[in-house]
Design an enzyme around this catalytic site. Structure first.
Site, PDB file in Angstrom:
ATOM      1  N   GLY A 149       0.836  -1.197   0.000  1.00 37.19           N
ATOM      2  CA  GLY A 149       0.000   0.000   0.000  1.00 37.19           C
ATOM      3  C   GLY A 149       0.871   1.247   0.000  1.00 37.19           C
ATOM      4  N   ASN A 199      -6.971   5.068   9.113  1.00 38.34           N
ATOM      5  CA  ASN A 199      -6.528   3.809   9.716  1.00 38.34           C
ATOM      6  C   ASN A 199      -6.428   3.865  11.235  1.00 38.34           C
ATOM      7  OD1 ASN A 199      -4.387   5.589   8.608  1.00 38.34           O
ATOM      8  ND2 ASN A 199      -3.052   4.308   9.838  1.00 38.34           N
ATOM      9  N   GLN A 208      -7.789   1.064   3.916  1.00 39.09           N
ATOM     10  CA  GLN A 208      -8.624   0.505   4.995  1.00 39.09           C
ATOM     11  C   GLN A 208     -10.059   0.214   4.544  1.00 39.09           C
ATOM     12  OE1 GLN A 208      -7.730  -0.542   7.994  1.00 39.09           O
ATOM     13  NE2 GLN A 208      -5.623   0.195   7.972  1.00 39.09           N
ATOM     14  N   SER A 251      -4.141  -2.326  -0.388  1.00 35.94           N
ATOM     15  CA  SER A 251      -3.077  -3.192   0.103  1.00 35.94           C
ATOM     16  C   SER A 251      -3.699  -4.525   0.501  1.00 35.94           C
ATOM     17  CB  SER A 251      -2.416  -2.538   1.310  1.00 35.94           C
ATOM     18  OG  SER A 251      -1.480  -3.427   1.875  1.00 35.94           O
ATOM     19  N   ALA A 252      -3.209  -5.617  -0.104  1.00 40.18           N
ATOM     20  CA  ALA A 252      -3.893  -6.911   0.033  1.00 40.18           C
ATOM     21  C   ALA A 252      -3.962  -7.422   1.468  1.00 40.18           C
ATOM     22  CB  ALA A 252      -3.205  -7.951  -0.863  1.00 40.18           C
ATOM     23  N   HIS A 253      -2.944  -7.133   2.290  1.00 44.32           N
ATOM     24  CA  HIS A 253      -2.941  -7.756   3.624  1.00 44.32           C
ATOM     25  C   HIS A 253      -3.956  -7.128   4.567  1.00 44.32           C
ATOM     26  CE1 HIS A 253      -0.408  -4.892   6.165  1.00 44.32           C
ATOM     27  NE2 HIS A 253      -0.221  -4.396   4.972  1.00 44.32           N
ATOM     28  N   THR A 269       9.388  -8.162 -11.771  1.00 39.87           N
ATOM     29  CA  THR A 269       8.633  -9.387 -12.035  1.00 39.87           C
ATOM     30  C   THR A 269       7.483  -9.507 -11.044  1.00 39.87           C
ATOM     31  OG1 THR A 269      10.652 -10.409 -12.829  1.00 39.87           O
ATOM     32  CG2 THR A 269       8.856 -11.906 -12.231  1.00 39.87           C
ATOM     33  N   CYS A 304       2.954   1.201  15.093  1.00 44.07           N
ATOM     34  CA  CYS A 304       4.310   1.471  15.554  1.00 44.07           C
ATOM     35  C   CYS A 304       5.267   1.078  14.464  1.00 44.07           C
ATOM     36  CB  CYS A 304       4.641   0.725  16.824  1.00 44.07           C
ATOM     37  SG  CYS A 304       3.450  -0.461  17.317  1.00 44.07           S
TER      38      CYS A 304
HETATM   39  N1  PLP Z   1      -2.368   3.506   4.010  1.00 39.68           N
HETATM   40  C1  PLP Z   1      -3.121   3.185   5.072  1.00 39.68           C
HETATM   41  C2  PLP Z   1      -4.363   3.974   5.366  1.00 39.68           C
HETATM   42  C3  PLP Z   1      -2.755   2.115   5.899  1.00 39.68           C
HETATM   43  O1  PLP Z   1      -3.500   1.789   6.948  1.00 39.68           O
HETATM   44  C4  PLP Z   1      -1.574   1.398   5.581  1.00 39.68           C
HETATM   45  C5  PLP Z   1      -1.092   0.306   6.463  1.00 39.68           C
HETATM   46  O2  PLP Z   1      -1.026   0.465   7.670  1.00 39.68           O
HETATM   47  C6  PLP Z   1      -0.833   1.768   4.437  1.00 39.68           C
HETATM   48  C7  PLP Z   1      -1.270   2.835   3.685  1.00 39.68           C
HETATM   49  C8  PLP Z   1       0.411   1.046   4.046  1.00 39.68           C
HETATM   50  O3  PLP Z   1       0.119  -0.230   3.524  1.00 39.68           O
HETATM   51  P1  PLP Z   1       1.281  -1.343   3.465  1.00 39.68           P
HETATM   52  O4  PLP Z   1       1.405  -1.899   4.830  1.00 39.68           O
HETATM   53  O5  PLP Z   1       0.787  -2.368   2.486  1.00 39.68           O
HETATM   54  O6  PLP Z   1       2.496  -0.669   2.974  1.00 39.68           O
END
Ligand code: PLP
Length: 379
Positions: A73, A151, A179, A199-201, A237, A325
């Site tokens: 992300g 977030n 989010q 962001s996939a996770h 890749t 953190c």
């Molecule tokens: N943007 C927001 C609002 C997020 O909550 C996060 C992750 O905490 C990110 C960006 C960054 O994503 P990533 O952990 O995939 O770099």
């Protein structure tokens, strides 16, 4: 008997969905797979990549060519900001004070390169005022970037309105929607953003996979150089298992969204209301905003967020102290500070997920008041 741990930190990362893992396993374990290779294996990899891209595009109501895969992300945010700024003549950018550091740090970097950055304040609920947003736009504004949902406190920004204002003024609009999936609609026409980061996770896919939606007609310059992958917008890749896991997870998050939202919101409300009622001098940061259904940011006066997070960890509950953190150190939350009231060092985030149970919430309610009382006694 040891109690199982209670994970209330979904906004930091969500568990990998079993369906996503199942889709990834054969790709991780199978034959070599470089989608840029011309041979049979390469063509097979290309088909997987195309399928993942198509499925993600479908979830967003987008076209396949509008999806750019990257590694996080954070990278998607950086690519949107640097990639747009580099191709636009103007050297002014509008954003807001409660953005994720991926956006804020990228903007700081542009500032040190001579850009002028306007960071809009937010109200006490964490929300940007559309009129202020409009007034901040200038003829030389190269980009506006406002997140979809915060977030830390879960406030939802009026991005459809902001994007429409930006478009009237000829300014491209990016939104960090990391989010949002699984909780908010992500249809890019309804929103209607030019660039959007995922962001996939955060939605049950693997970590290390970012998606940048780039609307047709919005040009971005690459920030990672090398091969011509991702239509020249991001070299490297592709992580085939990762993007397929992301596609499966996004489909499920979207399919389950309308059911999960109200169910999880009920548990979040119970958690929040009960803690507010039983713990004196406690408050919700960002109360009053339209918020994500799965998140609450609470402050217990006199108790630092770090002490609270450590204490609850010992009790078997995983939460975050305010801001994520970095390298294990909790900093005072810039988001809570931007709300203008309360102590940014006291903000703790409880974030629930689709698999959170009422039983876990009830157990949390047993533990938190005693933990706060104990920490207060120790002050
Ligand atoms: N943007 C927001 C609002 C997020 O909550 C996060 C992750 O905490 C990110 C960006 C960054 O994503 P990533 O952990 O995939 O770099």
């Amino acid at each position: 008997m040891t109690q199982t741990r209670i994970y209330l930190d979904y906004a930091a990362t969500a568990p990998l969905l079993p369906e996503a893992l199942a889709a990834m396993m054969p790709l991780l374990a199978g034959a070599p797979q470089n989608a840029s290779s011309l041979h049979f294996e390469g063509r097979r990899a290309r088909a997987v990549l195309d399928e993942a891209r198509e499925r993600i595009a479908a979830c967003l109501g987008a076209k396949r060519r509008e999806i750019v895969f990257c590694a996080s992300g954070s990278e998607a945010d950086t690519l949107a900001i640097f990639g747009t700024a580099r191709l636009r003549p103007g050297r002014h950018i509008v954003s807001c004070a409660v953005e994720h550091h991926a956006v804020l740090r990228a903007l700081e970097s542009l500032e040190s390169a001579g850009y002028d950055v306007t960071l809009l304040p937010v109200d006490r609920a964490g929300v940007v005022d559309p009129q202020r947003f409009e007034s901040a736009l200038r003829p030389e504004t190269a980009l506006a970037s406002v997140m979809y949902a915060n977030n830390e406190i879960g406030s939802i920004e009026p991005i459809a309105e902001l994007a429409a204002i930006a478009h009237r003024r000829g300014v491209p609009f990016h939104s960090d929607a990391v989010q949002a999936p699984g909780w908010l609609p992500i249809d890019v026409d309804a929103l209607p953003v030019d660039l959007m980061s995922l962001s996939a996770h955060k939605f049950g896919g693997p970590a290390g996979v970012g998606v940048l939606y780039v609307r047709d007609g919005s040009a971005i310059a690459p920030i990672v150089y090398g091969g011509g992958q991702e239509a020249g917008r991001r070299a490297g890749t592709e992580h085939l298992a990762g993007v397929m896991g992301a596609a499966v997870a996004l489909e499920l998050a979207e399919a389950r969204r309308t059911q999960n939202g109200p169910r999880v919101a009920t548990m979040r409300d119970r958690l929040e209301q009960h803690l507010l009622a039983t713990i004196a001098r406690s408050r919700v940061n960002g109360a009053g905003a339209v918020r994500l259904p799965n998140l609450t940011n609470l402050a217990f006066s006199g108790v630092t967020a770090e002490a609270m997070a450590v204490r609850l960890d010992l009790e078997g509950i995983a939460i975050s102290p305010g801001a994520a953190c970095t390298s294990g150190v909790a900093e005072p939350s810039h988001v809570v500070a931007a709300l203008g009231d309360g102590d940014a060092r006291e903000a703790v985030r409880f974030s629930l997920g689709p698999t959170t149970t009422s039983d876990e919430i009830e157990r949390t309610l047993q533990i938190v008041p005693a933990a706060v009382a104990e920490l207060r006694r120790g002050e």
